[in-house]
Design a protein around this motif. Structure first.
Motif, PDB file in Angstrom:
ATOM      1  N   SER A   1       0.825  -1.195   0.000  1.00  0.00           N
ATOM      2  CA  SER A   1       0.000   0.000   0.000  1.00  0.00           C
ATOM      3  C   SER A   1       0.862   1.249   0.000  1.00  0.00           C
ATOM      4  O   SER A   1       2.069   1.199   0.264  1.00  0.00           O
ATOM      5  CB  SER A   1      -0.968   0.001   1.191  1.00  0.00           C
ATOM      6  N   LEU A   2       0.212   2.376  -0.278  1.00  0.00           N
ATOM      7  CA  LEU A   2       0.907   3.635  -0.479  1.00  0.00           C
ATOM      8  C   LEU A   2       0.114   4.750   0.185  1.00  0.00           C
ATOM      9  O   LEU A   2      -1.121   4.742   0.186  1.00  0.00           O
ATOM     10  CB  LEU A   2       1.033   3.915  -1.982  1.00  0.00           C
ATOM     11  N   TRP A   3       0.835   5.737   0.699  1.00  0.00           N
ATOM     12  CA  TRP A   3       0.250   6.927   1.325  1.00  0.00           C
ATOM     13  C   TRP A   3       0.759   8.127   0.543  1.00  0.00           C
ATOM     14  O   TRP A   3       1.972   8.341   0.457  1.00  0.00           O
ATOM     15  CB  TRP A   3       0.690   6.949   2.783  1.00  0.00           C
ATOM     16  N   ALA A   4      -0.160   8.871  -0.034  1.00  0.00           N
ATOM     17  CA  ALA A   4       0.231   9.971  -0.914  1.00  0.00           C
ATOM     18  C   ALA A   4      -0.475  11.267  -0.522  1.00  0.00           C
ATOM     19  O   ALA A   4      -1.554  11.252   0.085  1.00  0.00           O
ATOM     20  CB  ALA A   4      -0.103   9.627  -2.359  1.00  0.00           C
ATOM     21  N   ASN A   5       0.145  12.388  -0.900  1.00  0.00           N
ATOM     22  CA  ASN A   5      -0.482  13.687  -0.631  1.00  0.00           C
ATOM     23  C   ASN A   5      -1.363  14.115  -1.802  1.00  0.00           C
ATOM     24  O   ASN A   5      -1.428  13.452  -2.848  1.00  0.00           O
ATOM     25  CB  ASN A   5       0.566  14.742  -0.281  1.00  0.00           C
ATOM     26  N   SER A   6      -2.027  15.263  -1.637  1.00  0.00           N
ATOM     27  CA  SER A   6      -2.973  15.737  -2.653  1.00  0.00           C
ATOM     28  C   SER A   6      -2.282  16.054  -3.959  1.00  0.00           C
ATOM     29  O   SER A   6      -2.841  15.812  -5.044  1.00  0.00           O
ATOM     30  CB  SER A   6      -3.711  16.966  -2.133  1.00  0.00           C
ATOM     31  N   LYS A   7      -1.064  16.603  -3.889  1.00  0.00           N
ATOM     32  CA  LYS A   7      -0.361  16.962  -5.111  1.00  0.00           C
ATOM     33  C   LYS A   7      -0.035  15.724  -5.938  1.00  0.00           C
ATOM     34  O   LYS A   7      -0.137  15.747  -7.173  1.00  0.00           O
ATOM     35  CB  LYS A   7       0.923  17.724  -4.767  1.00  0.00           C
ATOM     36  N   ALA A   8       0.356  14.645  -5.294  1.00  0.00           N
ATOM     37  CA  ALA A   8       0.635  13.401  -6.026  1.00  0.00           C
ATOM     38  C   ALA A   8      -0.627  12.874  -6.691  1.00  0.00           C
ATOM     39  O   ALA A   8      -0.602  12.437  -7.854  1.00  0.00           O
ATOM     40  CB  ALA A   8       1.215  12.362  -5.076  1.00  0.00           C
ATOM     41  N   LEU A   9      -1.755  12.918  -5.982  1.00  0.00           N
ATOM     42  CA  LEU A   9      -3.013  12.482  -6.572  1.00  0.00           C
ATOM     43  C   LEU A   9      -3.394  13.356  -7.764  1.00  0.00           C
ATOM     44  O   LEU A   9      -3.878  12.866  -8.787  1.00  0.00           O
ATOM     45  CB  LEU A   9      -4.120  12.512  -5.515  1.00  0.00           C
ATOM     46  N   GLU A  10      -3.158  14.655  -7.619  1.00  0.00           N
ATOM     47  CA  GLU A  10      -3.473  15.586  -8.705  1.00  0.00           C
ATOM     48  C   GLU A  10      -2.645  15.282  -9.958  1.00  0.00           C
ATOM     49  O   GLU A  10      -3.171  15.225 -11.076  1.00  0.00           O
ATOM     50  CB  GLU A  10      -3.210  17.019  -8.235  1.00  0.00           C
ATOM     51  N   ILE A  11      -1.350  15.078  -9.776  1.00  0.00           N
ATOM     52  CA  ILE A  11      -0.481  14.787 -10.922  1.00  0.00           C
ATOM     53  C   ILE A  11      -0.896  13.481 -11.596  1.00  0.00           C
ATOM     54  O   ILE A  11      -0.885  13.355 -12.822  1.00  0.00           O
ATOM     55  CB  ILE A  11       0.991  14.722 -10.465  1.00  0.00           C
ATOM     56  N   ALA A  12      -1.290  12.502 -10.797  1.00  0.00           N
ATOM     57  CA  ALA A  12      -1.702  11.206 -11.330  1.00  0.00           C
ATOM     58  C   ALA A  12      -3.138  11.210 -11.854  1.00  0.00           C
ATOM     59  O   ALA A  12      -3.610  10.180 -12.353  1.00  0.00           O
ATOM     60  CB  ALA A  12      -1.538  10.135 -10.267  1.00  0.00           C
ATOM     61  N   LYS A  13      -3.828  12.363 -11.707  1.00  0.00           N
ATOM     62  CA  LYS A  13      -5.213  12.499 -12.158  1.00  0.00           C
ATOM     63  C   LYS A  13      -6.128  11.468 -11.496  1.00  0.00           C
ATOM     64  O   LYS A  13      -6.989  10.841 -12.140  1.00  0.00           O
ATOM     65  CB  LYS A  13      -5.299  12.394 -13.687  1.00  0.00           C
ATOM     66  N   ILE A  14      -5.915  11.281 -10.202  1.00  0.00           N
ATOM     67  CA  ILE A  14      -6.739  10.361  -9.422  1.00  0.00           C
ATOM     68  C   ILE A  14      -7.694  11.192  -8.571  1.00  0.00           C
ATOM     69  O   ILE A  14      -7.270  11.914  -7.662  1.00  0.00           O
ATOM     70  CB  ILE A  14      -5.874   9.453  -8.537  1.00  0.00           C
ATOM     71  N   GLY A  15      -8.967  11.146  -8.914  1.00  0.00           N
ATOM     72  CA  GLY A  15      -9.969  11.957  -8.235  1.00  0.00           C
ATOM     73  C   GLY A  15     -11.225  11.172  -7.932  1.00  0.00           C
ATOM     74  O   GLY A  15     -11.238   9.932  -7.966  1.00  0.00           O
ATOM     75  N   LYS A  16     -12.282  11.920  -7.694  1.00  0.00           N
ATOM     76  CA  LYS A  16     -13.543  11.304  -7.283  1.00  0.00           C
ATOM     77  C   LYS A  16     -14.084  10.331  -8.319  1.00  0.00           C
ATOM     78  O   LYS A  16     -14.668   9.298  -7.974  1.00  0.00           O
ATOM     79  CB  LYS A  16     -14.569  12.412  -7.008  1.00  0.00           C
ATOM     80  N   ASP A  17     -13.871  10.638  -9.596  1.00  0.00           N
ATOM     81  CA  ASP A  17     -14.454   9.819 -10.655  1.00  0.00           C
ATOM     82  C   ASP A  17     -13.482   8.792 -11.252  1.00  0.00           C
ATOM     83  O   ASP A  17     -13.812   8.115 -12.226  1.00  0.00           O
ATOM     84  CB  ASP A  17     -14.965  10.731 -11.770  1.00  0.00           C
ATOM     85  N   THR A  18     -12.281   8.704 -10.672  1.00  0.00           N
ATOM     86  CA  THR A  18     -11.301   7.744 -11.190  1.00  0.00           C
ATOM     87  C   THR A  18     -11.712   6.321 -10.817  1.00  0.00           C
ATOM     88  O   THR A  18     -11.916   6.023  -9.633  1.00  0.00           O
ATOM     89  CB  THR A  18      -9.901   8.032 -10.614  1.00  0.00           C
ATOM     90  N   PRO A  19     -11.836   5.431 -11.785  1.00  0.00           N
ATOM     91  CA  PRO A  19     -12.194   4.046 -11.433  1.00  0.00           C
ATOM     92  C   PRO A  19     -11.042   3.336 -10.722  1.00  0.00           C
ATOM     93  O   PRO A  19      -9.876   3.616 -10.981  1.00  0.00           O
ATOM     94  CB  PRO A  19     -12.477   3.401 -12.790  1.00  0.00           C
TER      95      PRO A  19
END
Length: 582
Positions: A178-196
């Motif tokens: 497992s991984l623990w990431a910050n908001s900026k990492a999620l943003e760069i990876a385009k992982i959001g509310k609608d990401t499957p």
């Protein structure tokens, strides 16, 4: 080939040039084979693993092979001009360790970041803050936080955002799942509310009540998708990190290993595995390697063809890729292990596998039919049962042959399934460094398993049922404190306690403590049998390869709490010195 939208390049995928990168590194070659150096190791205790001659005083080595094992006088008579004599002065000689399950490439990368193997969350956050201040630009990565630092819902991005709000940061858990990431990492990876989610309910992004990712990613597909977007590693870095680790492996006495899966996915696996053969052909590989083709999720139709291709193309004297690695489930801590009965703290949930029952039967069956052994990651008892069922069906459907299938980790196995290993000829592979009564095991595992927690890691029961066992650390996902050192695993198998204090809590059942002889066998001849090297290594016998280690003292006569701290003075592999001085 892609899996759930993850590019073949990306995370470690830039390793297409890694073979060339190896050619630029400065790791020195070991002593040339053609010197035909002969060693005599004498004046100590030799623990042979040969039941016909359990102990000896001395060993003779000529070239790559052991030529004699016996008394000091018998071996002294074999001395010739140019023989190098190693006076043991009472020290212990053993077969080199065979690691039955480890991940050198992944371990070298994951452990190269900030070390978060710390006592508690406050210490982790303080370490992240200090590291961020000392490294004010670029992504921040690290390894080693533990799930017991957080509630069952896992860590949150907001905790990192307070420290690192404007650049990506991500940290691998000590279990590697497992991984623990910050908001900026999620943003760069385009992982959001609608990401499957890559594999719903198995490899996914934990979400808050509104459906937004919390920053907690579980299992390899979800983890790779994020890291792949934030910080793909370069070929030079891949090569350099791996080579940096090699001396540590030799200092730990590792002379053979099973690589249970390299980081890239799909067709790229051959590229990274070929780094082993490049090192071998350059005379710089200090251990034997049996590699695997890893299957993490469907589709599975091309898996056997891919393994056949790699088996034919990635091969050298010391390297053979011949095992189908199946990631059958995840971990109990993340509720991704597949259980027979529900989790005690989630009574409506049993976890799951990325494969359907039909997938299991097909993948194991066609691997077996092609003559390949399977090696199944099975933390949950449901996965262990499914693996046994699929192997049983493969045996019934396919022609008879000598099979050496393995089911790995085996955190918990039901009473009904433990006796099945022997008649099916299935090897039980354990990561003995997990056998400690650490906070994660005592708290999280108790929450997940309830009373079943009192019957976890039963390697001794497996032996008493007539089965075979082997050890491998699963580095970097290697226990409460990550380790690749076999002596650490061996001490924990014998004590069922964390290393460091003889008064540490003991993991129940105490009756599952192994003898030192059983633990050493699991990390030498037992693991050698698993990977089909037992006719070549794993014991100190005439005619076998001279893969030998010299320990500074005899661990069979000392305090069991000193096993892990025992220094290895000399490591020979193929009759060459790869650690220490002869």
């Amino acid at each position: 080939m892609q899996a759930h939208g993850i590019s073949r390049r990306g995370f470690f995928g830039a390793a297409f040039a890694c073979t060339a990168a190896l050619g630029t590194t400065s790791l020195p070659a070991f002593a040339a084979e053609e010197t035909g150096t002969t060693f005599i190791l004498r004046g100590g205790k030799v623990y042979t693993q040969n039941p016909k001659q359990p102990w000896a005083e001395a060993v003779a080595v000529s070239g790559k092979k052991i030529t004699a094992v016996g008394t000091n006088a018998e071996i002294d008579a074999l001395k010739t001009e140019g023989t190098k004599v190693v006076e043991l002065d009472g020290r212990l000689v053993m077969p080199g360790f065979v690691e039955g399950h480890t991940h050198p490439f992944l371990g070298a990368f994951l452990t190269s970041g900030l070390n978060l193997q710390l006592p508690d969350l406050d210490a982790v956050l303080a370490a992240i803050e200090a590291h961020a201040k000392a490294n004010p630009t670029g992504p921040i990565r690290g390894f080693g936080w533990r799930v017991d630092m957080f509630p069952p819902s896992g860590p949150t991005r907001q905790l990192i955002d307070k420290i690192i709000p404007d650049r990506p940061a991500y940290f691998f858990a000590v279990d590697g799942h497992s991984l623990w990431a910050n908001s900026k990492a999620l943003e760069i990876a385009k992982i959001g509310k609608d990401t499957p989610d890559p594999v719903p309910r198995f490899s996914y992004y934990a979400r808050d009540e509104e459906g937004f990712p919390t920053g907690y990613a579980l299992e390899v597909n979800a983890v790779l998708q994020l890291v792949n977007a934030v910080q793909p590693i370069s070929p030079d870095a891949m090569a350099g990190l791996m080579i940096d680790w090699l001396p540590g492996a030799s200092a730990a006495g590792i002379t053979s290993l099973f690589d249970a899966g390299v980081p890239p996915i799909g067709a790229d696996q051959a590229t990274v595995l070929s780094m082993y053969t490049t090192l071998d052909k350059q005379g710089r590989l200090p251990f034997r390697v049996v590699g695997s083709y890893i299957v993490k999720s469907p589709p599975i139709d091309d898996a056997v063809a891919e393994l056949k291709k790699i088996n034919a193309s990635v091969s050298s004297e010391l390297v053979n890729v011949s095992v189908m690695k199946i990631v059958g489930d995840g971990t109990q801590e993340g509720y991704t292990a597949w259980l027979v009965e529900p989790y005690s703290d989630r009574p409506d949930f049993r976890g799951g596998s990325p494969f359907s029952t039909e997938d299991w039967i097909k993948l194991v069956g066609m691997s077996d039919a092609a003559g390949f052994d399977v090696h199944i990651h099975a933390c949950g008892d449901g996965t262990a049962r499914m693996g046994l069922d699929a192997i049983e069906k493969a045996i019934a459907a396919n022609p008879a042959r000598e099979r050496r299938h393995t089911i790995a980790h085996l955190v918990y196995v039901t009473e009904e399934d433990i006796p099945r290993f022997r008649p099916l000829g299935v090897n039980a592979q354990f990561s003995a460094n997990w056998f400690s009564a650490d906070p994660d095991t005592l708290i999280n595992m108790k929450e997940r398993y309830g009373e079943r927690q009192q019957k976890i890691y039963r390697a001794k029961t497996a032996l008493e049922a007539g089965g075979r066992i082997s050890f491998g650390t699963d580095w970097p996902a290697a226990g409460y404190f990550s380790t690749y050192k076999p002596l650490d695993s061996i001490q924990i198998a014998v004590t069922r306690q964390l290393i460091g204090n003889p008064n540490n809590p003991i993991l129940h059942p105490v009756s599952e403590r192994l003898t030192l002889e059983q633990a050493v066998h699991a990390n030498t001849l037992g693991a050698a049998w698993q990977i089909r090297l037992d006719d070549k290594v794993g014991s100190v016998e005439t005619g076998k390869f001279a893969d030998l280690i010299v320990l500074e003292k005899n661990i069979f006569e000392g305090d069991v709490y000193d096993i892990a701290s025992t220094k290895i003075d000399l490591t020979l592999m193929n009759g060459k010195v790869v650690h220490g001085t002869a």
